[in-house]
Design an enzyme around this catalytic site. Sequence first.
Site, PDB file in Angstrom:
ATOM      1  N   GLN A 150       9.420 -12.486  -0.243  1.00  0.00           N
ATOM      2  CA  GLN A 150       9.244 -12.073  -1.633  1.00  0.00           C
ATOM      3  C   GLN A 150      10.313 -11.091  -2.112  1.00  0.00           C
ATOM      4  O   GLN A 150      10.451 -10.877  -3.306  1.00  0.00           O
ATOM      5  CB  GLN A 150       7.837 -11.507  -1.813  1.00  0.00           C
ATOM      6  CG  GLN A 150       6.772 -12.586  -1.668  1.00  0.00           C
ATOM      7  CD  GLN A 150       5.363 -12.035  -1.661  1.00  0.00           C
ATOM      8  OE1 GLN A 150       4.846 -11.666  -0.611  1.00  0.00           O
ATOM      9  NE2 GLN A 150       4.733 -11.975  -2.812  1.00  0.00           N
ATOM     10  N   ARG A 186       5.558  -0.665   4.007  1.00  0.00           N
ATOM     11  CA  ARG A 186       5.074  -1.872   4.695  1.00  0.00           C
ATOM     12  C   ARG A 186       5.974  -3.039   4.317  1.00  0.00           C
ATOM     13  O   ARG A 186       6.137  -3.345   3.138  1.00  0.00           O
ATOM     14  CB  ARG A 186       3.628  -2.164   4.291  1.00  0.00           C
ATOM     15  CG  ARG A 186       3.070  -3.470   4.818  1.00  0.00           C
ATOM     16  CD  ARG A 186       1.590  -3.615   4.445  1.00  0.00           C
ATOM     17  NE  ARG A 186       1.030  -4.874   4.915  1.00  0.00           N
ATOM     18  CZ  ARG A 186       0.740  -5.909   4.127  1.00  0.00           C
ATOM     19  NH1 ARG A 186       0.949  -5.866   2.829  1.00  0.00           N
ATOM     20  NH2 ARG A 186       0.234  -7.007   4.646  1.00  0.00           N
ATOM     21  N   HIS A 201       3.853 -13.166   7.319  1.00  0.00           N
ATOM     22  CA  HIS A 201       3.395 -13.004   5.935  1.00  0.00           C
ATOM     23  C   HIS A 201       3.711 -14.320   5.207  1.00  0.00           C
ATOM     24  O   HIS A 201       4.660 -14.405   4.429  1.00  0.00           O
ATOM     25  CB  HIS A 201       4.109 -11.804   5.288  1.00  0.00           C
ATOM     26  CG  HIS A 201       3.440 -11.305   4.028  1.00  0.00           C
ATOM     27  ND1 HIS A 201       3.008 -10.011   3.862  1.00  0.00           N
ATOM     28  CD2 HIS A 201       3.131 -11.930   2.871  1.00  0.00           C
ATOM     29  CE1 HIS A 201       2.468  -9.858   2.669  1.00  0.00           C
ATOM     30  NE2 HIS A 201       2.537 -11.006   2.039  1.00  0.00           N
ATOM     31  N   ASN A 208      -0.705 -11.445   7.783  1.00  0.00           N
ATOM     32  CA  ASN A 208      -1.119 -11.016   6.457  1.00  0.00           C
ATOM     33  C   ASN A 208      -2.115 -12.008   5.873  1.00  0.00           C
ATOM     34  O   ASN A 208      -1.842 -13.210   5.826  1.00  0.00           O
ATOM     35  CB  ASN A 208       0.094 -10.923   5.523  1.00  0.00           C
ATOM     36  CG  ASN A 208      -0.315 -10.544   4.111  1.00  0.00           C
ATOM     37  OD1 ASN A 208      -0.748  -9.427   3.863  1.00  0.00           O
ATOM     38  ND2 ASN A 208      -0.216 -11.488   3.186  1.00  0.00           N
ATOM     39  N   GLU A 209      -3.240 -11.514   5.437  1.00  0.00           N
ATOM     40  CA  GLU A 209      -4.339 -12.271   4.808  1.00  0.00           C
ATOM     41  C   GLU A 209      -4.415 -13.748   5.197  1.00  0.00           C
ATOM     42  O   GLU A 209      -4.368 -14.634   4.342  1.00  0.00           O
ATOM     43  CB  GLU A 209      -4.341 -12.111   3.274  1.00  0.00           C
ATOM     44  CG  GLU A 209      -3.063 -12.453   2.543  1.00  0.00           C
ATOM     45  CD  GLU A 209      -3.129 -12.208   1.034  1.00  0.00           C
ATOM     46  OE1 GLU A 209      -3.566 -11.125   0.609  1.00  0.00           O
ATOM     47  OE2 GLU A 209      -2.730 -13.109   0.279  1.00  0.00           O
ATOM     48  N   ASN A 232      -6.290  -6.269   1.942  1.00  0.00           N
ATOM     49  CA  ASN A 232      -5.653  -6.366   0.637  1.00  0.00           C
ATOM     50  C   ASN A 232      -6.780  -6.485  -0.373  1.00  0.00           C
ATOM     51  O   ASN A 232      -7.494  -7.488  -0.397  1.00  0.00           O
ATOM     52  CB  ASN A 232      -4.763  -7.611   0.557  1.00  0.00           C
ATOM     53  CG  ASN A 232      -3.618  -7.559   1.562  1.00  0.00           C
ATOM     54  OD1 ASN A 232      -3.314  -6.500   2.116  1.00  0.00           O
ATOM     55  ND2 ASN A 232      -2.986  -8.687   1.788  1.00  0.00           N
ATOM     56  N   TYR A 252      -7.889  -6.300  -4.409  1.00  0.00           N
ATOM     57  CA  TYR A 252      -7.441  -6.256  -5.794  1.00  0.00           C
ATOM     58  C   TYR A 252      -8.588  -6.109  -6.790  1.00  0.00           C
ATOM     59  O   TYR A 252      -8.482  -5.370  -7.743  1.00  0.00           O
ATOM     60  CB  TYR A 252      -6.607  -7.504  -6.130  1.00  0.00           C
ATOM     61  CG  TYR A 252      -5.246  -7.468  -5.469  1.00  0.00           C
ATOM     62  CD1 TYR A 252      -4.177  -6.840  -6.093  1.00  0.00           C
ATOM     63  CD2 TYR A 252      -5.041  -8.006  -4.206  1.00  0.00           C
ATOM     64  CE1 TYR A 252      -2.932  -6.770  -5.490  1.00  0.00           C
ATOM     65  CE2 TYR A 252      -3.797  -7.937  -3.586  1.00  0.00           C
ATOM     66  CZ  TYR A 252      -2.750  -7.314  -4.236  1.00  0.00           C
ATOM     67  OH  TYR A 252      -1.525  -7.233  -3.627  1.00  0.00           O
ATOM     68  N   GLU A 299      -2.717  -3.542   0.657  1.00  0.00           N
ATOM     69  CA  GLU A 299      -2.259  -3.942  -0.679  1.00  0.00           C
ATOM     70  C   GLU A 299      -3.330  -3.587  -1.682  1.00  0.00           C
ATOM     71  O   GLU A 299      -4.527  -3.815  -1.436  1.00  0.00           O
ATOM     72  CB  GLU A 299      -2.009  -5.460  -0.759  1.00  0.00           C
ATOM     73  CG  GLU A 299      -0.833  -5.936   0.054  1.00  0.00           C
ATOM     74  CD  GLU A 299      -0.593  -7.443  -0.087  1.00  0.00           C
ATOM     75  OE1 GLU A 299      -1.110  -8.062  -1.042  1.00  0.00           O
ATOM     76  OE2 GLU A 299       0.115  -7.989   0.781  1.00  0.00           O
ATOM     77  N   TRP A 356       0.728  -2.418  -3.671  1.00  0.00           N
ATOM     78  CA  TRP A 356       1.498  -3.651  -3.849  1.00  0.00           C
ATOM     79  C   TRP A 356       1.960  -3.641  -5.278  1.00  0.00           C
ATOM     80  O   TRP A 356       1.116  -3.635  -6.183  1.00  0.00           O
ATOM     81  CB  TRP A 356       0.644  -4.896  -3.583  1.00  0.00           C
ATOM     82  CG  TRP A 356       1.465  -6.135  -3.741  1.00  0.00           C
ATOM     83  CD1 TRP A 356       1.685  -6.851  -4.887  1.00  0.00           C
ATOM     84  CD2 TRP A 356       2.240  -6.767  -2.708  1.00  0.00           C
ATOM     85  NE1 TRP A 356       2.539  -7.890  -4.631  1.00  0.00           N
ATOM     86  CE2 TRP A 356       2.898  -7.867  -3.315  1.00  0.00           C
ATOM     87  CE3 TRP A 356       2.471  -6.512  -1.350  1.00  0.00           C
ATOM     88  CZ2 TRP A 356       3.758  -8.709  -2.593  1.00  0.00           C
ATOM     89  CZ3 TRP A 356       3.315  -7.360  -0.656  1.00  0.00           C
ATOM     90  CH2 TRP A 356       3.936  -8.443  -1.272  1.00  0.00           C
TER      91      TRP A 356
END
Length: 505
Positions: free
Chosen positions: A45, A100, A144, A189-190, A331, A333, A398, A441
């Site tokens: 990313q 991170r 990730h 990651n997730e 993570n 949100y 995140e 994030w």
Amino acid sequence: MLRVSLLLCFLLTIESVSSSTDNFCRDDFPPAPAFVFGASSSAYQVEGAAAEDGRTPSIMDTCAHAGHFHGATGDVACDTYHKYKEDVQLMADTGLEAYRFSISWSRLIPNGKGPVNPKGLQYYNNLIDQLISHGIQPHVTLHHSDLPQALDDEYGGWVSRKIVKDFTAYADVCFKNFGDRVLHWTTMNEPNVFVLGGYDTGFLPPQRCSIPFGLNCSRGNSSTEPYLATHNILLSHASAARLYKKNYQDKQRGFIGINLFAFWFFPRTKTIEDELATQRGFDFYIGWYLNPLVFGDYPDVMKKNAGSRIPFFTRLESQSVKGSFDFIGFNYYLAVYAEDNSISLKNTNRDYIADSAMKRIGLQNDTTFEFPITPWGLQRLLEYVKQNYGNPPIYIHENGQRTRRNSSLEDWPRVKYLDGHIQALLEAVRNGSNVRGYFVWSFLDSLELLDGYESSYGLYYIDLDDPDLRRQPKLSAHWYSQFLKRKNVISLDGFIKSLSHDRVQ
Ligand SMILES: *[C@@H]1O[C@H](CO)[C@@H](O)[C@H](O)[C@H]1NC(C)=O
Ligand SMILES: *[C@@H]1O[C@H](CO)[C@@H](O)[C@H](O)[C@H]1NC(C)=O
Ligand SMILES: *[C@@H]1O[C@H](CO)[C@@H](O)[C@H](O)[C@H]1NC(C)=O
Ligand SMILES: *[C@@H]1O[C@H](CO)[C@@H](O)[C@H](O)[C@H]1NC(C)=O
Ligand SMILES: *[C@@H]1O[C@H](CO)[C@@H](O)[C@H](O)[C@H]1NC(C)=O
């Protein structure tokens, strides 16, 4: 620090925010390194340099180039591959205590296995050294979403048991070369949403799915592969974690864990059906991974609903996965409604989503681009994990607000979002939750999965038309910086006062 021309605009909007009753500051949390505040990123990313210095494609490159991120790719992204020095300086100026990032497997080991790429090794050594010399703790993720494409081509990536050996070998290279300086390792990651997008609905890499659950995949099986991939991910995680604990931990004194995506679910109605759907939501999303990691097996409701499609843990596998972590990363949100959908269990042909027999009702208001601000969901999530999973050490890996990429640098929605969530985090910590750190994030506006460059989460804006890709601070960068640096100053109120003060000068 703030440009006065912008200040006048900020002040117009202050009225509506200053009624907030928050009263907390950095010093209310344990000091670093016991508790760290940082920001997050992932290799594909932000790095760019996708075909440079020996890197080979990952499944992210393939998906991006097939047009699945609204035509956007990570070929250049934020170009952190070349700009890491100035970025680390910016992190230090911002006051980050930790950063991170993830390692691009196919940059370090082209094609996923075999010899190490010296240029890849050099890049991550440079980045880590730069962070350490600025007093910033590196927190490193190994996977990730960016599995080397070569391993997907060779044996289907995570759906094959062969991945365990290759992932462990990759992790070994990382521990051996970076573990003297990296004390916080996250294997995955997730994975709980990675396998849904990648193996059930098929809209994320590696885009495997089957009709009618996903519509456009050339291969895959939505009924079985999400479960199979998860099983192999858990075994890969456990294998890497065991290796770390056996060969490195005594000497390097670091920690290893895994990261999960977490919604907070709440029932759509007060009916018993929706209450039960809510519990299934937690079991299917979080318990899917946390139950094996903490108790050694999948949740009963998953085994019941998925039947023979969910792999069975042998006694040895169960022992290897159980307890194979020093911390859990989340993570988080937002909070979402859960609604019963038990009728889906009447179909004999089911995928993971049908097995969960619940509808996840997305955002409370789908017409707004920004996330609804639901910090209480974070607090309840931490309480839930404390009560149901023995209060393990936790990092919030995140947390952040989505805005349109080109919206204003005066990102009040992000300031309010972060302020609200850090305050909720403090409440959870004060009530005994074992949290060790918090990462926003994202540090920079990055390539976002699905949205491409249309949404942004960054503290820093990057105009993609600017050949220098200059990093421009948003209001949230100033807010976070003040929170981190003026450690005893009350978060939002102090910030608003400082804006007024700067203006008077
Ligand atoms: C499905 O794939 C076909 C052929 O590649 C493409 O034309 C179509 O737009 C795709 N549909 C969706 C919904 O992605
Ligand atoms: C998926 O796998 C299951 C179990 O092996 C099988 O019954 C089903 O037919 C497969 N579906 C597809 C689309 O291949
Ligand atoms: C959703 O948000 C839009 C834009 O802010 C607003 O006009 C609308 O009333 C909201 N709808 C609901 C149901 O809250
Ligand atoms: C975003 O804004 C910049 C100027 O601030 C402009 O050059 C660029 O074209 C815009 N990009 C999009 C996608 O609107
Ligand atoms: C605080 O912790 C106690 C004991 O674990 C628990 O009973 C209580 O519900 C928690 N309060 C909140 C607001 O989470």
